[in-house]
Design an enzyme around this catalytic site. Structure first.
Site, PDB file in Angstrom:
ATOM      1  N   ASP A  99      52.679 -96.588  22.675  1.00  0.00           N
ATOM      2  CA  ASP A  99      53.184 -96.678  21.310  1.00  0.00           C
ATOM      3  C   ASP A  99      53.170 -98.156  20.934  1.00  0.00           C
ATOM      4  OD1 ASP A  99      54.766 -95.747  18.966  1.00  0.00           O
ATOM      5  OD2 ASP A  99      55.196 -94.065  20.316  1.00  0.00           O
ATOM      6  N   ASP A 201      53.334 -97.304  15.197  1.00  0.00           N
ATOM      7  CA  ASP A 201      54.612 -96.976  14.572  1.00  0.00           C
ATOM      8  C   ASP A 201      54.827 -97.697  13.250  1.00  0.00           C
ATOM      9  OD1 ASP A 201      57.393 -95.786  15.201  1.00  0.00           O
ATOM     10  OD2 ASP A 201      57.869 -97.855  14.638  1.00  0.00           O
ATOM     11  N   GLU A 258      51.100 -93.804  12.108  1.00  0.00           N
ATOM     12  CA  GLU A 258      52.118 -93.075  11.385  1.00  0.00           C
ATOM     13  C   GLU A 258      52.049 -93.614   9.961  1.00  0.00           C
ATOM     14  OE1 GLU A 258      56.858 -92.340  12.067  1.00  0.00           O
ATOM     15  OE2 GLU A 258      56.056 -94.336  12.217  1.00  0.00           O
ATOM     16  N   HIS A 330      58.519 -86.400  18.664  1.00  0.00           N
ATOM     17  CA  HIS A 330      59.866 -86.813  19.066  1.00  0.00           C
ATOM     18  C   HIS A 330      60.797 -87.032  17.876  1.00  0.00           C
ATOM     19  CE1 HIS A 330      57.670 -90.291  17.889  1.00  0.00           C
ATOM     20  NE2 HIS A 330      58.793 -90.987  17.824  1.00  0.00           N
ATOM     21  N   ASP A 331      60.281 -86.941  16.652  1.00  0.00           N
ATOM     22  CA  ASP A 331      61.127 -87.089  15.454  1.00  0.00           C
ATOM     23  C   ASP A 331      61.401 -85.743  14.783  1.00  0.00           C
ATOM     24  OD1 ASP A 331      61.197 -89.859  15.694  1.00  0.00           O
ATOM     25  OD2 ASP A 331      59.436 -90.143  14.426  1.00  0.00           O
TER      26      ASP A 331
HETATM   27  C1  NOJ Z   1      58.992 -93.920  13.799  1.00  0.00           C
HETATM   28  C2  NOJ Z   1      59.294 -93.400  15.164  1.00  0.00           C
HETATM   29  O1  NOJ Z   1      58.549 -92.227  15.392  1.00  0.00           O
HETATM   30  C3  NOJ Z   1      60.776 -93.177  15.211  1.00  0.00           C
HETATM   31  O2  NOJ Z   1      61.160 -92.485  16.375  1.00  0.00           O
HETATM   32  C4  NOJ Z   1      61.466 -94.513  15.095  1.00  0.00           C
HETATM   33  O3  NOJ Z   1      62.849 -94.287  14.972  1.00  0.00           O
HETATM   34  C5  NOJ Z   1      60.997 -95.310  13.861  1.00  0.00           C
HETATM   35  N1  NOJ Z   1      59.604 -95.217  13.640  1.00  0.00           N
HETATM   36  C6  NOJ Z   1      61.358 -96.773  13.986  1.00  0.00           C
HETATM   37  O4  NOJ Z   1      60.549 -97.429  14.927  1.00  0.00           O
END
Ligand code: NOJ
Length: 563
Positions: A99, A201, A258, A330-331
């Site tokens: 990541d 990210d 992302e 994971h989100d």
């Molecule tokens: C996106 C990530 O997927 C998430 O888990 C994170 O909290 C935020 N970006 C901040 O880095």
């Protein structure tokens, strides 16, 4: 696997390292744990692994707060373990993605510490420090995790730093060429070790357009959504192009960002010379989140909308480049809980979801546990949750006047911790994840029925179904070309709750039909198809098929010319 566009034929498996496999018995997953499971990935058939952050971190935001980009956190092991993982995975034809988090660091990063201790040090300009207005923050931006995006600098008068996420995640100042150079060097350092690439990210936040004072508030907290000023701002494209040319492209690395990008900019992002090889789409995974971002509430989404979002995204993406497809990460909460009503959450509908997602155009990203059909977890109390965003949402729910019970239910449906519970390997202690007395977060109590070991021994399991879907993409055979590269053409049906599309090449057609409803449905076919995979019966040579509730079929036919 060094073909130019090797990622198009790949399937990525996402690991949340803290919860994947604990080898040293401290209740937290680690790199040796991942190494011990390399055979599993081969058995599954995937060829790329993405690791959520394993860098040194105080874990305020699950590792997305990095204190040292060059060190593996001792919680996960050592840099040698990482080298070993890359090497041993490589020996099995598996590439590792890390990541990449360069919008912000941890406040415990040496740069930030130096910037605080010595305001005259060069590191001060690595971050975004601004004077306040009469002791108040420079403006009323809301951080993504709630509250002001500005934190007062201790021991300094009227001085603040910017953090788009938590206050322990100060934003880097990308206007400073030295910061850009540091990041580029660091990326190359990792790529030199033989990494396959990066998941990137929060990258659209790099460029900030800072306005001062009281900006139009959009919430009861008097704050304004920060994204209006820091998402995808003009000028960011030069930085993104430079990073790509000086790092990823040189190594033919897979990059997946992302990034929610409007259609008119897509070609700059994922076109031939785009900044990334692919980007994630949020339109259907966030369909249950209200526009205000208050996910303790549920949006009133419909299957019709879901269908439109999925098909629209397919049509748009294929015009400009390549997609990255996912059901979970994971989100997100577990997909079965998100998309299906309680009474229909079972193996049958999990297979339907798997079919819908794995047949789309683009590289599939499977999140750990999705392949065995893991579910959301019923926590006992708020203190069982670790995730910073979950606690923020609960606080916001309380402020909005919601009852604690209703807010807690909201957490069950949407908390990011739903997907961060330990991987369920077996019906043994802690689901075979760890020998520790206590794991860092609770294990889902359904591990005795939902676990890898049981599913490997059952040819009707969700896992067995995933293995077959993966093989259709990964193993040479009829229809492989269409499933990977075939153009997406929506297959028109009168029912709103049927999602159907074709994947076509000149020689072959693959028809994917999914019944996203609790009713039986009849669908007319436009020819004679053979069954490739399905979660229900199929009889060839019928002009129409009857789909059972949440039934799904993947059918194939050779085109007339190729016969
Ligand atoms: C996106 C990530 O997927 C998430 O888990 C994170 O909290 C935020 N970006 C901040 O880095």
């Amino acid at each position: 696997m060094n073909e130019k566009e090797w990622w198009k034929k790949s399937i990525v498996y996402q690991i949340y390292p803290r919860s994947f496999m604990d080898q040293n018995g401290d209740g937290v997953g680690d790199l040796q744990g991942i190494i011990s499971k390399l055979d599993y990935f081969q058995e599954l058939g995937v060829n790329v692994i993405w690791l959520c952050p394993v860098y040194q971190s105080p874990m305020d935001d699950g590792g997305y707060d990095i204190a040292d980009y060059y060190q593996i956190d001792p919680m996960f092991g050592t840099n040698q373990d990482m080298d070993q993982l890359i090497e041993q995975a490589d020996a099995r034809g598996i590439k590792i993605l890390m990541d990449l988090v360069v919008n912000h660091t941890s406040d415990e990063h040496a740069w930030f510490q130096e910037a605080l201790t010595d305001p005259n040090s060069k590191y001060r300009d690595y971050y975004i420090f601004r004077k306040g207005i009469d002791g108040q923050a420079p403006n009323n931006w809301r951080s993504y995790f709630g509250g002001s995006a500005w934190e007062k600098v201790p021991n300094e008068e009227n001085m603040f730093y910017l953090h788009a996420f938590s206050k322990k995640q100060p934003d880097l100042n990308w206007e400073n060429p030295e910061v850009r150079e540091e990041c580029i060097n660091m990326i190359n350092w990792w790529l030199e070790k033989g990494l396959g690439g990066f998941r990137i990210d929060a990258i659209l936040n790099l460029k900030k357009r800072i306005e001062y004072g009281q900006l139009p508030a959009d919430g009861e907290d008097g704050l304004a959504f920060i994204g209006h000023w820091i998402l995808n701002q003009p000028g960011i494209e030069e930085w993104l192009a430079e990073i790509d040319q000086r790092t990823f492209r040189k190594y033919n690395a897979l990059t997946v960002a992302e990034a929610d990008v409007p259609e008119d900019q897509l070609s700059r992002y994922i076109g031939e010379d785009g900044y990334f090889r692919m980007i994630f789409d949020f339109s259907y995974t966030d369909i249950d989140v209200p526009e205000t971002g208050e996910w303790f509430l549920q949006s009133n989404w419909t299957v019709k909308e879901l269908k439109e979002n999925i098909l629209q995204n397919e049509l748009t993406t294929q015009k400009f480049g390549w997609g990255a497809k996912y059901l979970e990460n994971h989100d997100q909460p577990r997909s079965i809980n998100k998309y299906l009503p309680n009474e229909y959450q079972n193996d049958h509908s999990k297979k339907m979801l798997a079919t819908l997602f794995m047949m789309l155009q683009g590289t599939p990203f499977i999140y750990q546990g999705q392949e065995i059909g893991m579910t959301n977890i019923r926590m006992d109390e708020m203190s069982d949750y670790d995730d910073i965003a979950t606690h923020d949402q609960y606080r916001r729910a309380m402020l909005s006047g919601m009852s604690p019970e209703a807010a807690f239910e909201g957490m069950y449906l949407r908390s990011r911790d739903n997907n961060r519970t330990p991987m369920q390997w077996s019906d043994q202690k802690n689901a075979g994840f760890s020998g520790a007395e206590q794991t860092w977060i609770k294990v889902n109590s359904n591990y005795q029925t939902i676990n890898v070991e049981a599913e490997l021994n059952d040819d009707q399991s969700v896992l067995a179904f995933y293995q077959k879907l993966i093989a259709l993409r990964r193993q040479a055979g009829p229809y492989q070309e269409a499933i990977i590269f075939g153009e997406v053409v929506p297959y028109e049906v009168p029912q709103e709750e049927i999602i159907a599309y074709k994947r076509s090449t000149a020689e072959e057609e693959v028809l994917v039909i999914v019944n996203f409803s609790a009713n039986h449905q009849i669908v007319k076919l436009d020819g004679s198809y053979e069954l490739l995979i399905g979660n229900q019966a199929y009889q060839t040579n019928l002009e129409q098929i009857k789909l059972v509730p949440y039934g799904s079929l993947v059918l194939g036919k050779k085109s007339e010319e190729s016969k």
